[in-house]
Scaffold this active site. Sequence first.
Site, PDB file in Angstrom:
ATOM      1  CB  ALA A  29      38.801 -62.353  13.008  1.00 40.92           C
ATOM      2  CG  PHE A  40      40.974 -58.201  14.658  1.00 38.50           C
ATOM      3  CD1 PHE A  40      39.868 -58.968  14.285  1.00 38.50           C
ATOM      4  CD2 PHE A  40      41.160 -56.964  14.063  1.00 38.50           C
ATOM      5  CE1 PHE A  40      38.956 -58.490  13.348  1.00 38.50           C
ATOM      6  CE2 PHE A  40      40.249 -56.476  13.127  1.00 38.50           C
ATOM      7  CZ  PHE A  40      39.150 -57.253  12.756  1.00 38.50           C
ATOM      8  NE  ARG A  41      41.781 -58.390  20.610  1.00 38.81           N
ATOM      9  CZ  ARG A  41      40.757 -58.076  19.814  1.00 38.81           C
ATOM     10  NH1 ARG A  41      40.244 -58.967  18.978  1.00 38.81           N
ATOM     11  NH2 ARG A  41      40.231 -56.856  19.818  1.00 38.81           N
ATOM     12  CB  VAL A 109      32.632 -56.380   9.066  1.00 38.36           C
ATOM     13  CG1 VAL A 109      32.257 -55.935  10.462  1.00 38.36           C
ATOM     14  CG2 VAL A 109      34.151 -56.305   8.864  1.00 38.36           C
ATOM     15  CG  ASP A 110      34.098 -61.967   6.756  1.00 38.84           C
ATOM     16  OD1 ASP A 110      35.020 -62.438   7.445  1.00 38.84           O
ATOM     17  OD2 ASP A 110      32.925 -62.434   6.781  1.00 38.84           O
ATOM     18  CG  HIS A 127      31.758 -56.122  15.944  1.00 39.10           C
ATOM     19  ND1 HIS A 127      32.808 -56.931  16.293  1.00 39.10           N
ATOM     20  CD2 HIS A 127      31.117 -55.824  17.111  1.00 39.10           C
ATOM     21  CE1 HIS A 127      32.807 -57.100  17.604  1.00 39.10           C
ATOM     22  NE2 HIS A 127      31.793 -56.441  18.134  1.00 39.10           N
ATOM     23  CB  CYS A 135      27.924 -39.588   3.463  1.00 37.90           C
ATOM     24  SG  CYS A 135      28.307 -37.879   3.902  1.00 37.90           S
ATOM     25  CB  CYS A 138      24.473 -36.037   3.234  1.00 36.35           C
ATOM     26  SG  CYS A 138      25.254 -37.142   2.030  1.00 36.35           S
ATOM     27  CB  SER A 202      40.528 -63.893  21.149  1.00 34.08           C
ATOM     28  OG  SER A 202      39.947 -62.617  20.862  1.00 34.08           O
TER      29      SER A 202
HETATM   30  N1  APR Z   1      40.879 -71.878  13.053  1.00 33.83           N
HETATM   31  C1  APR Z   1      40.582 -71.707  14.365  1.00 33.83           C
HETATM   32  N2  APR Z   1      40.952 -70.601  15.084  1.00 33.83           N
HETATM   33  C2  APR Z   1      41.636 -69.644  14.412  1.00 33.83           C
HETATM   34  C3  APR Z   1      41.989 -69.757  13.038  1.00 33.83           C
HETATM   35  C4  APR Z   1      41.582 -70.938  12.371  1.00 33.83           C
HETATM   36  N3  APR Z   1      41.853 -71.148  11.063  1.00 33.83           N
HETATM   37  N4  APR Z   1      42.672 -68.629  12.679  1.00 33.83           N
HETATM   38  C5  APR Z   1      42.747 -67.856  13.792  1.00 33.83           C
HETATM   39  N5  APR Z   1      42.131 -68.457  14.824  1.00 33.83           N
HETATM   40  C6  APR Z   1      41.953 -67.950  16.186  1.00 33.83           C
HETATM   41  C7  APR Z   1      43.039 -67.019  16.679  1.00 33.83           C
HETATM   42  O1  APR Z   1      44.088 -67.740  17.246  1.00 33.83           O
HETATM   43  C8  APR Z   1      42.270 -66.192  17.709  1.00 33.83           C
HETATM   44  O2  APR Z   1      42.269 -66.841  18.975  1.00 33.83           O
HETATM   45  O3  APR Z   1      40.774 -67.140  16.147  1.00 33.83           O
HETATM   46  C9  APR Z   1      40.840 -66.160  17.180  1.00 33.83           C
HETATM   47  C10 APR Z   1      40.478 -64.807  16.560  1.00 33.83           C
HETATM   48  O4  APR Z   1      40.468 -63.868  17.613  1.00 33.83           O
HETATM   49  P1  APR Z   1      40.549 -62.312  17.246  1.00 33.83           P
HETATM   50  O5  APR Z   1      41.590 -62.083  16.225  1.00 33.83           O
HETATM   51  O6  APR Z   1      40.596 -61.577  18.555  1.00 33.83           O
HETATM   52  O7  APR Z   1      39.155 -62.026  16.511  1.00 33.83           O
HETATM   53  P2  APR Z   1      37.734 -61.783  17.176  1.00 33.83           P
HETATM   54  O8  APR Z   1      37.562 -62.633  18.398  1.00 33.83           O
HETATM   55  O9  APR Z   1      36.747 -61.928  16.096  1.00 33.83           O
HETATM   56  O10 APR Z   1      37.826 -60.232  17.609  1.00 33.83           O
HETATM   57  C11 APR Z   1      36.646 -59.609  18.043  1.00 33.83           C
HETATM   58  O11 APR Z   1      37.788 -57.485  17.959  1.00 33.83           O
HETATM   59  O12 APR Z   1      39.098 -55.901  16.894  1.00 33.83           O
HETATM   60  C12 APR Z   1      37.813 -56.287  17.149  1.00 33.83           C
HETATM   61  O13 APR Z   1      35.997 -55.710  15.807  1.00 33.83           O
HETATM   62  C13 APR Z   1      37.086 -56.594  15.872  1.00 33.83           C
HETATM   63  O14 APR Z   1      35.272 -58.165  15.547  1.00 33.83           O
HETATM   64  C14 APR Z   1      36.599 -58.020  16.059  1.00 33.83           C
HETATM   65  C15 APR Z   1      36.621 -58.185  17.570  1.00 33.83           C
HETATM   66 ZN    ZN Z   2      27.423 -36.739   2.078  1.00 30.09          ZN
END
Ligand code: APR
Ligand code: ZN
Length: 259
Positions: A29, A40-41, A109-110, A127, A135, A138, A202
């Site tokens: 993300a 997310f984190r 998922v974007d 993911h 649905c 169905c 992360s």
């Molecule tokens: N550049 C570099 N790093 C970044 C930036 C940026 N511009 N913005 C955010 N980050 C870092 C954050 O500090 C964090 O350490 O990217 C990391 C994103 O980690 P998460 O938010 O945990 O995302 P991700 O690792 O993709 O999570 C995995 O968790 O909730 C589920 O399904 C969801 O696919 C997701 C999965």
């Molecule tokens: Zn249906």
Amino acid sequence: MVINDLDAKVAAAAEMILASRRLVVFTGAGISTESGIPDFRGPGGIWTRFDPDDFTIQKFLSSRETRKKQWEILVKGELLSGVKPNRAHHAIAKLGRIGKLDCIITQNVDNLHQKAGNSPEKIFELHGNLQWIRCMDCGERYSVEHIMALLQGGVEVPECEKCHGILKPDAVFFGEMLPPDTLNAATDHSMRCDLFLVVGSSLVVHPAALMPAYAKEAGAKLIIVNIGDTPYDSRADILIEGKAGDVMSKMVEKVEKGP
Ligand code: APR
Ligand code: ZN
């Protein structure tokens, strides 16, 4: 390899990419925050505002309230149809165009790697993807645009127009299996690469976060580009703390210039 300053690290990473024969890029993300999608984190991320336990597949199916909250998050975050790829996505698309990319494994998922121009058959979406809503009863499929129009028109919890069944985005929820073929393909590519480049994750959610381990076990070098720590930092050959957009555009610029 202990290198201090950012430019030297980016230059060393570019050299590794030039020397690699099978580069796998793994994204999370963090690569999409510069496109306006919350992670997310990281600071202010979705799981710092909502409890992930509320968003398991079990809760989603059993509670209309959870479905309503989940649709609200998706409308505010990833479903935003106007979201565009940023410089980091475009840099990775360039690696594809110059033939330096074996594949992309993404937790996102974007659909932004596809929008940036990477070929879909070289993108493994562990993911799932939010472009389709299905649905659960169905199997009828709806485009995200169709469902967005309903949500923005005031529908709180969209239902299947055919059977009134529960509609769920094609993304993998906590508690759900990852798509087996995609997981197997990603595992296989991770085990056969010679360079594994993580951008914006992360690295705490399994089984996705096993991919760098498979690569290291297969003898690949590991580069991590991330803001904040990950459990793999001590195993990285190059660890770059920086914004994905800046770092990746500089890195690929050096790759394009050549050795
Ligand atoms: N550049 C570099 N790093 C970044 C930036 C940026 N511009 N913005 C955010 N980050 C870092 C954050 O500090 C964090 O350490 O990217 C990391 C994103 O980690 P998460 O938010 O945990 O995302 P991700 O690792 O993709 O999570 C995995 O968790 O909730 C589920 O399904 C969801 O696919 C997701 C999965
Ligand atoms: Zn249906």
